[in-house]
Design a protein around this motif. Structure first.
Motif, mmCIF file in Angstrom:
data_model
loop_
_atom_site.group_PDB
_atom_site.id
_atom_site.type_symbol
_atom_site.label_atom_id
_atom_site.label_comp_id
_atom_site.label_asym_id
_atom_site.label_seq_id
_atom_site.Cartn_x
_atom_site.Cartn_y
_atom_site.Cartn_z
ATOM 1 N N ARG A 1 -25.481 -47.868 -16.057
ATOM 2 C CA ARG A 1 -26.646 -47.471 -15.266
ATOM 3 C C ARG A 1 -26.268 -46.240 -14.466
ATOM 4 O O ARG A 1 -25.092 -45.881 -14.372
ATOM 5 C CB ARG A 1 -27.080 -48.603 -14.347
ATOM 6 C CG ARG A 1 -25.972 -49.016 -13.385
ATOM 7 C CD ARG A 1 -26.249 -50.371 -12.773
ATOM 8 N NE ARG A 1 -25.049 -50.887 -12.154
ATOM 9 C CZ ARG A 1 -24.963 -51.289 -10.896
ATOM 10 N NH1 ARG A 1 -26.023 -51.240 -10.119
ATOM 11 N NH2 ARG A 1 -23.847 -51.756 -10.422
ATOM 12 N N THR A 2 -27.263 -45.599 -13.905
ATOM 13 C CA THR A 2 -27.011 -44.415 -13.091
ATOM 14 C C THR A 2 -27.149 -44.785 -11.627
ATOM 15 O O THR A 2 -28.115 -45.449 -11.228
ATOM 16 C CB THR A 2 -27.997 -43.283 -13.451
ATOM 17 O OG1 THR A 2 -27.839 -42.991 -14.844
ATOM 18 C CG2 THR A 2 -27.714 -42.032 -12.649
ATOM 19 N N TRP A 3 -26.163 -44.358 -10.835
ATOM 20 C CA TRP A 3 -26.166 -44.601 -9.391
ATOM 21 C C TRP A 3 -25.563 -43.373 -8.716
ATOM 22 O O TRP A 3 -24.456 -42.963 -9.063
ATOM 23 C CB TRP A 3 -25.352 -45.856 -9.060
ATOM 24 C CG TRP A 3 -25.251 -46.158 -7.600
ATOM 25 C CD1 TRP A 3 -26.159 -46.806 -6.837
ATOM 26 C CD2 TRP A 3 -24.179 -45.792 -6.730
ATOM 27 N NE1 TRP A 3 -25.724 -46.881 -5.544
ATOM 28 C CE2 TRP A 3 -24.500 -46.261 -5.452
ATOM 29 C CE3 TRP A 3 -22.970 -45.110 -6.906
ATOM 30 C CZ2 TRP A 3 -23.674 -46.073 -4.344
ATOM 31 C CZ3 TRP A 3 -22.140 -44.929 -5.817
ATOM 32 C CH2 TRP A 3 -22.500 -45.408 -4.554
ATOM 33 N N GLU A 4 -26.311 -42.770 -7.801
ATOM 34 C CA GLU A 4 -25.828 -41.591 -7.062
ATOM 35 C C GLU A 4 -25.320 -40.503 -8.019
ATOM 36 O O GLU A 4 -24.329 -39.841 -7.741
ATOM 37 C CB GLU A 4 -24.712 -41.986 -6.086
ATOM 38 C CG GLU A 4 -25.114 -42.987 -5.039
ATOM 39 C CD GLU A 4 -25.937 -42.393 -3.912
ATOM 40 O OE1 GLU A 4 -25.693 -41.237 -3.539
ATOM 41 O OE2 GLU A 4 -26.842 -43.097 -3.424
ATOM 42 N N ASN B 1 -25.466 -53.265 -5.775
ATOM 43 C CA ASN B 1 -25.203 -52.103 -4.938
ATOM 44 C C ASN B 1 -23.688 -51.885 -4.992
ATOM 45 O O ASN B 1 -22.926 -52.679 -4.427
ATOM 46 C CB ASN B 1 -25.647 -52.344 -3.499
ATOM 47 C CG ASN B 1 -25.324 -51.171 -2.594
ATOM 48 O OD1 ASN B 1 -24.671 -50.213 -2.996
ATOM 49 N ND2 ASN B 1 -25.761 -51.256 -1.355
#
Length: 187
Positions: free
Chosen positions: A4-7, A54
């Motif tokens: 997934r994409t995070w920041e 998170n």
């Protein structure tokens, strides 16, 4: 691998990932005689990272078998396993348990946690560089990392030393820890 994409980073999906011992090195460096550096590794360890929804709520743990220390010199390794240093008969493990993760920037994180050596626990900050995630040619999910920190060995009861005639001491007080590794989904 589910990512997934995070920041702006492509990171693994939430879940537990185990260190891949075949692709992870736990090393250390310290000064010898104030003029050079001695390097070593620990060959037996296990650890895991549980990535939360998170990512800054993630957790990591590591257990190192102290008798697996290897500097490439049998006599030195024997001394390091003895009571002057690791006392591997009494303290067979070094452990780390994370308490907090901070995203610094891009792929850089700080992981704060408790490091225990010889039954002495001290807080440490690990500088973590996330290396990315992917799938190896055999279809196994993989993600990588580089970790560094520096500890004062005397804070953990590793106080043995010998004064040198020329000034200074035989073994440096500071120990740099370097971990290069990969993790795979837990079975």
């Amino acid at each position: 691998m589910s990512t997934r994409t995070w920041e702006g980073l492509t990171i693994p999906a939430p879940g537990t990932y185990n260190l891949d011992a075949a692709h992870t090195t736990i090393g250390f460096v310290t000064k010898h005689m104030m003029v050079s550096k001695v390097r070593g590794t620990f060959g037996k360890f296990n650890g895991s990272v549980t990535i939360a929804e998170n990512p800054v709520e993630s957790a990591a743990e590591l257990t190192i078998q102290t008798d697996s220390i290897n500097t490439g010199v049998a006599d030195r390794d024997g001394h390091l396993r003895g009571d002057d240093f690791l006392a591997t008969d009494k303290y067979p493990e070094i452990t780390f348990r994370s308490t907090r993760v901070v995203h610094q920037s891009d792929e850089e994180f700080t992981v704060v946690g408790d490091l225990t050596i010889r039954d002495v626990t001290q807080p440490v900050e690990l500088k973590v560089e996330y290396g990315g995630a992917g799938t190896n040619p055999w279809g196994q999910a993989v993600w990588g990392f580089s970790i560094t920190t520096e500890i004062d060995r005397e804070a953990f009861g590793l106080t043995w030393n010998q004064a040198l005639e020329t000034g200074g001491v035989l073994v440096g007080k500071k120990v740099k820890i370097e971990i290069e590794g990969e993790a795979n989904p837990a079975a």
